[in-house]
Design a protein around this motif. Structure first.
Motif, short mmCIF file in Angstrom:
data_model
loop_
_atom_site.label_atom_id
_atom_site.label_comp_id
_atom_site.label_asym_id
_atom_site.label_seq_id
_atom_site.Cartn_x
_atom_site.Cartn_y
_atom_site.Cartn_z
N LYS A 1 56.43 46.49 25.75
CA LYS A 1 56.02 46.05 27.08
C LYS A 1 54.61 45.46 27.13
CE LYS A 1 59.05 49.36 29.39
NZ LYS A 1 59.14 50.48 30.37
N LEU A 2 53.78 45.75 26.14
CA LEU A 2 52.42 45.24 26.10
C LEU A 2 52.16 44.57 24.76
CD1 LEU A 2 50.51 48.30 27.62
CD2 LEU A 2 50.91 46.11 28.75
N PRO A 3 51.21 43.65 24.69
CA PRO A 3 50.89 43.04 23.39
C PRO A 3 50.54 44.07 22.34
CG PRO A 3 49.89 41.77 25.16
CD PRO A 3 50.48 43.00 25.80
N SER A 4 49.86 45.14 22.75
CA SER A 4 49.46 46.17 21.78
C SER A 4 50.66 46.90 21.19
CB SER A 4 48.52 47.18 22.45
OG SER A 4 49.10 47.69 23.63
N ASP A 5 51.82 46.83 21.86
CA ASP A 5 53.02 47.48 21.32
C ASP A 5 53.55 46.76 20.07
OD1 ASP A 5 54.39 48.19 24.63
OD2 ASP A 5 52.94 49.28 23.39
N LEU A 6 53.05 45.55 19.82
CA LEU A 6 53.57 44.74 18.70
C LEU A 6 52.78 44.93 17.41
CD1 LEU A 6 54.38 41.45 20.62
CD2 LEU A 6 56.00 43.16 19.82
N LYS A 7 51.87 45.89 17.38
CA LYS A 7 51.14 46.15 16.14
C LYS A 7 52.11 46.55 15.03
CE LYS A 7 46.62 47.44 18.02
NZ LYS A 7 45.59 48.49 18.14
N GLY A 8 52.01 45.84 13.89
CA GLY A 8 52.89 46.13 12.77
C GLY A 8 54.30 45.61 12.92
N LYS A 9 54.60 44.87 14.00
CA LYS A 9 55.96 44.39 14.26
C LYS A 9 56.11 42.93 13.81
CE LYS A 9 56.75 48.34 16.16
NZ LYS A 9 57.53 49.37 15.41
N LYS A 10 57.37 42.51 13.68
CA LYS A 10 57.68 41.15 13.25
C LYS A 10 57.65 40.21 14.47
CE LYS A 10 60.63 42.51 9.36
NZ LYS A 10 62.01 42.43 8.79
N VAL A 11 56.76 39.23 14.42
CA VAL A 11 56.60 38.29 15.52
C VAL A 11 56.79 36.87 14.98
CG1 VAL A 11 55.08 37.45 17.34
CG2 VAL A 11 54.97 39.85 16.64
N MET A 12 57.77 36.16 15.53
CA MET A 12 58.04 34.79 15.10
C MET A 12 57.13 33.85 15.89
SD MET A 12 61.60 32.59 15.05
CE MET A 12 62.40 33.65 13.83
N VAL A 13 56.18 33.25 15.19
CA VAL A 13 55.22 32.33 15.81
C VAL A 13 55.22 31.04 15.02
CG1 VAL A 13 53.74 34.11 16.82
CG2 VAL A 13 53.38 33.42 14.45
N SER A 14 54.40 30.07 15.45
CA SER A 14 54.36 28.80 14.72
C SER A 14 53.61 28.99 13.40
CB SER A 14 53.68 27.72 15.57
OG SER A 14 52.28 27.92 15.56
N ASP A 15 53.60 27.95 12.62
CA ASP A 15 52.99 28.07 11.29
C ASP A 15 51.52 27.68 11.25
OD1 ASP A 15 54.60 25.00 10.09
OD2 ASP A 15 53.45 25.47 11.89
N THR A 16 50.90 27.44 12.43
CA THR A 16 49.47 27.11 12.46
C THR A 16 48.77 27.93 13.52
OG1 THR A 16 49.69 25.32 14.06
CG2 THR A 16 49.95 24.74 11.73
N THR A 17 47.55 28.34 13.21
CA THR A 17 46.75 29.12 14.15
C THR A 17 46.45 28.34 15.42
OG1 THR A 17 45.71 30.29 12.31
CG2 THR A 17 44.59 30.41 14.43
N VAL A 18 46.18 27.03 15.28
CA VAL A 18 45.85 26.21 16.45
C VAL A 18 46.98 26.22 17.46
CG1 VAL A 18 45.32 23.87 17.22
CG2 VAL A 18 44.29 24.75 15.13
N ASN A 19 48.22 26.05 16.98
CA ASN A 19 49.36 26.01 17.89
C ASN A 19 49.56 27.33 18.62
OD1 ASN A 19 49.87 23.41 17.16
ND2 ASN A 19 51.44 23.91 15.64
N ASP A 20 49.11 28.44 18.01
CA ASP A 20 49.31 29.75 18.62
C ASP A 20 48.06 30.28 19.31
OD1 ASP A 20 51.50 30.82 15.94
OD2 ASP A 20 52.00 30.13 17.95
N ALA A 21 47.07 29.41 19.56
CA ALA A 21 45.79 29.87 20.12
C ALA A 21 45.98 30.61 21.43
CB ALA A 21 44.86 28.67 20.32
N LYS A 22 46.87 30.13 22.27
CA LYS A 22 47.10 30.77 23.56
C LYS A 22 47.58 32.21 23.38
CE LYS A 22 50.04 30.41 27.66
NZ LYS A 22 51.20 29.75 28.27
N LEU A 23 48.50 32.41 22.45
CA LEU A 23 49.03 33.76 22.20
C LEU A 23 47.98 34.64 21.52
CD1 LEU A 23 52.56 32.72 20.89
CD2 LEU A 23 51.99 33.54 23.17
#
Length: 755
Positions: A118-140
């Motif tokens: 339910k919170l971003p902190s709940d995703l510690k150590g979890k598998k998160v599918m994001v883009s392959d560049t830091t710039v593209n994921d800056a918002k997240l």
């Protein structure tokens, strides 16, 4: 014969020239994704002939899954592009780019998580599918940073762009667009939560139209024509959504979407564009800089990065606010407008971390978009310093200022933007003052440099006015007993009372005088004053109310527990006060003043404070005889409504519910907003059986109500009866909360009566 031959050749040349002159110029646009309603404005401009009208033959190129849109524009492979806020990063890194228009005022990119997270902190150590560049994921990443996390705190999985991976639980979370993928998850009945960075204050632009500086330099007319036609296309597309959906199905449906999914996307995209609040295609330089600061904060850009946007944001002088040739010429020579503001006057104005916030900042953002020029804040430490800077010519504009004879010596003033009553704030133990002569010899605070100081000293000579540096300091001195009271406008005084001094301070008097606020402009710039006047005239009442609601209501974000919610008094002031009552009897004014702190301004129902008093009154009454019941109503899945449709739509839902309650309650009942999406009804002399029937009628009314953009809204309800026998058994609200919890647990959209 030679003459005839020459004549024929001349005719052929003229025909050839005319023929060539009518051939549209070929240009191309690289879209940031595959064909869908996300690019409806481009389709409308092409198919309705808007591009052709300005001499352009436009080729719309959908994303092929591999090419980089920005690189293609820079290389000249395509003329224009539509892309994400990565564009800002690339410009600040040195790429010669020009941002022509922005269409999505917030990015639809969010994280969907498996139901248990339910919170971003709940995703510690979890598998998160994001883009392959830091710039593209800056918002997240910025959202994670607010929870003291970075990209090393979760397992980044490369994107497959396949929603089935999430459905099969191969990943715990993945990036999606709320305009598309959430619809597919809902359609398949998949349970999920949404983590939207914008709910945590991370607001990125999306669908940014751009070109290269080379294209603008060599073909300025073509750029202007293409931009204007595209904006015209978007305006048409939003007004004719059904027509454009059918056009996509007929000519652009490379993703094989059905009508329902495109209709869902169209409704969501309107929430991204917010056409009622922003001119189509407008760019706010302050928002662009905020996004740039996000890249710097994440270490993607170095702290030394120059944020000079002069060559990046396309300069255009609008023709829809009636500017004269002289005014347009003025703007053509004015790249930036400097201004001084009050640094401590929330919700009207404040400077926090060198950023201007408040209603004033929102108005300037709208004005900036409509005149096509950025406003640059000149930092000051106090209102008195802002006045001095304006007097010394260090800023072009002094914002939210009142006209005085002294100020007119060096400033020209616009027509009023705001007109707010002046009130007196005192300790909670003081009475309500209808005769202000009762304040004689009382020590009353007022901010140094405020326009109405001289006026008050003339009208109320016996009041001991004490000048203080800021509103914050003045209110604190009243709370500490160092001042009897403090004078300021209703909006600011009420905001601070409800935010920081509930149960300590209150509004005790209303003055006949109002605070009339506009913009002061340097006398050397009369064109700017007239430009601001014309722009202010284009801001409608609906927009003004939206700005007021944004700053005088409390937003409940993800992760706040019900225990905390029950402790927060969601009390909001009436921003517009009772001007029509100013000549009525003093007793009427006293009642109006007491009402200020009893009404929730969004729903116009009683607020938590008033409901608490009503409950206390009922408890005292039934100690001798009788009973009363309470009905607690909670809107089901309200967080999802805010996440999916935005807080503006959430506010509309709350107002609808309030209207249902107003039309349903009996004369003896009292309805109020209890907190967030919860409402409470006090029902005197009502048994639990009667209250349950009443509650069921309300539940059905809510279920049958038609809400804008939302197919269905339901509510869960708890009912509890109180009498002499059970009043001392346990906490009043605890029994009611338990009944509401049972309704939620048993499937929602039902009424449960406490035993």
């Amino acid at each position: 014969m030679k003459c005839i031959g020459r004549y024929i050749l001349l005719l052929m040349a003229m025909f050839s020239f005319a023929f060539c002159a009518n051939i549209p110029e070929k240009v191309s646009v690289q879209l940031q994704w595959k064909h869908q309603f996300e690019f409806a404005g481009f389709y409308a401009a092409k198919e309705k002939g808007f591009y052709k009208e300005v001499g352009l033959d436009v080729d719309l190129i959908e994303f092929d899954g591999g090419s980089n849109t920005i690189d293609r524009v820079l290389s000249g492979d395509v003329t224009f592009g539509a892309t994400y806020s990565t564009l800002i990063y690339r410009y600040l890194k040195g790429d010669p780019l020009v941002l022509l228009a922005n269409f999505f005022k917030q990015s639809p990119l969010v994280l969907v998580t498996q139901k248990q997270f339910k919170l971003p902190s709940d995703l510690k150590g979890k598998k998160v599918m994001v883009s392959d560049t830091t710039v593209n994921d800056a918002k997240l990443l910025m959202m994670f940073k607010k929870f003291d996390m970075n990209e090393s705190d979760f397992i980044a999985v490369p994107p497959s762009f396949d929603l089935q991976d999430f459905i099969d639980k191969k990943v715990d979370a993945m990036t999606v667009f709320v305009t598309n993928e959430t619809y597919q998850l809902d359609k398949k009945g998949v349970a999920y939560n949404v983590l939207d960075p914008s709910a945590y204050g991370v607001r990125f632009y999306d669908l940014n139209l751009f070109t290269s500086q080379k294209e603008l330099r060599e073909h300025p007319q073509r750029v202007a024509a293409f931009r204007n036609a595209t904006i015209k296309g978007w305006k048409y597309a939003l007004k004719h959504k059904d027509e454009i959906i059918r056009l996509i199905l007929d000519k652009y449906n490379t993703q094989y979407k059905d009508y329902a999914s495109l209709k869902y996307e169209a409704d969501q995209i309107k929430n991204m564009i917010l056409p009622k609040f922003y001119p189509m295609g407008s760019i706010d330089p302050k928002r662009v800089k905020e996004i740039a600061h996000t890249f710097i904060s994440l270490g993607i850009l170095p702290p030394s990065t120059s944020l000079n946007l002069d060559k990046f944001i396309y300069n255009t002088v609008p023709d829809d606010i009636g500017l004269s040739a002289e005014e347009s010429n003025y703007l053509n020579t004015k790249n930036v407008i400097t201004y001084c503001a009050d640094p401590d006057w929330l919700p009207l104005s404040a400077i926090v971390d060198k950023r201007h916030i408040g209603m004033d900042a929102d108005y300037l953002s709208i004005i900036s978009g409509r005149i096509g020029r950025p406003f640059h804040l000149v930092l000051t430490k106090s209102w008195n310093e802002s006045l001095r800077f304006a007097r010394e010519g260090k800023c072009d504009v002094l914002t939210l200022a009142m006209v005085t004879p002294k100020r007119k010596e060096y400033l020209l003033f616009t027509n009023p933007l705001l007109n707010i009553p002046l009130v007196l704030v005192t300790g909670i133990d003081k009475g309500f003052y209808t005769n202000l002569m009762e304040l004689s010899d009382k020590k009353i605070g007022i901010v140094k440099g405020y326009a109405y100081i001289e006026l008050f000293r003339k009208i109320y000579p016996d009041i001991k006015l004490t000048e203080v540096e800021s509103v914050t300091k003045g209110m604190r001195m009243v709370a500490e007993g160092k001042l009897f009271g403090f004078i300021d406008n209703l909006t600011t005084a009420g905001y601070l009372v409800q935010k920081e001094y509930v149960g300590t301070l209150k509004i005790s008097a209303k003055f006949d005088e109002n605070l009339v606020l506009g913009y002061g402009v340097q006398k050397s710039q009369p064109q700017l004053r007239s430009i601001l006047d014309k722009t202010i005239a284009t801001i409608d009442e609906e927009t003004k109310q939206a700005i007021a609601s944004r700053w005088t209501s409390i937003k409940i974000e993800n992760g706040i527990s019900h225990a905390v919610l029950l402790k927060i008094l969601l009390v909001v002031l009436l921003v517009v006060l009772i001007i029509y009552y100013r000549y009525r009897k003093m007793s009427t004014e006293k009642n109006a003043l007491e009402a200020i702190s009893m009404i929730d301004s969004l729903t116009e129902l009683f607020n938590r404070r008033k409901i608490d008093r009503l409950i206390d009154s009922e408890v005292k009454r039934i100690r001798t005889k009788g009973c009363f019941s309470l009905i607690l109503i909670d809107i089901d899945n309200f967080k999802n409504i805010n996440d999916s449709y935005g807080h503006d739509v959430g506010d509309i839902v709350l107002k609808h519910i309030a209207q249902i309650l107003k039309s349903s309650v009996r004369k003896k009942d009292s309805a109020g907003r209890w907190g967030g999406e919860e409402f409470l009804i006090v029902c005197p002399d009502t048994s639990k059986e009667e209250a349950a029937k009443f509650a069921e009628r309300i539940r059905i009314a809510i279920e049958n109500e038609s809400f804008e953009k939302i197919l269905k809204v339901t509510a869960s309800v708890g009912v509890a009866e109180y009498n002499r026998e059970n009043i001392g058994d346990t906490s009043l609200i605890r029994r009611l909360d338990k009944a509401l919890y049972d309704s939620k647990r048993d499937g929602k959209n039902r009424v449960t009566v406490a035993l």
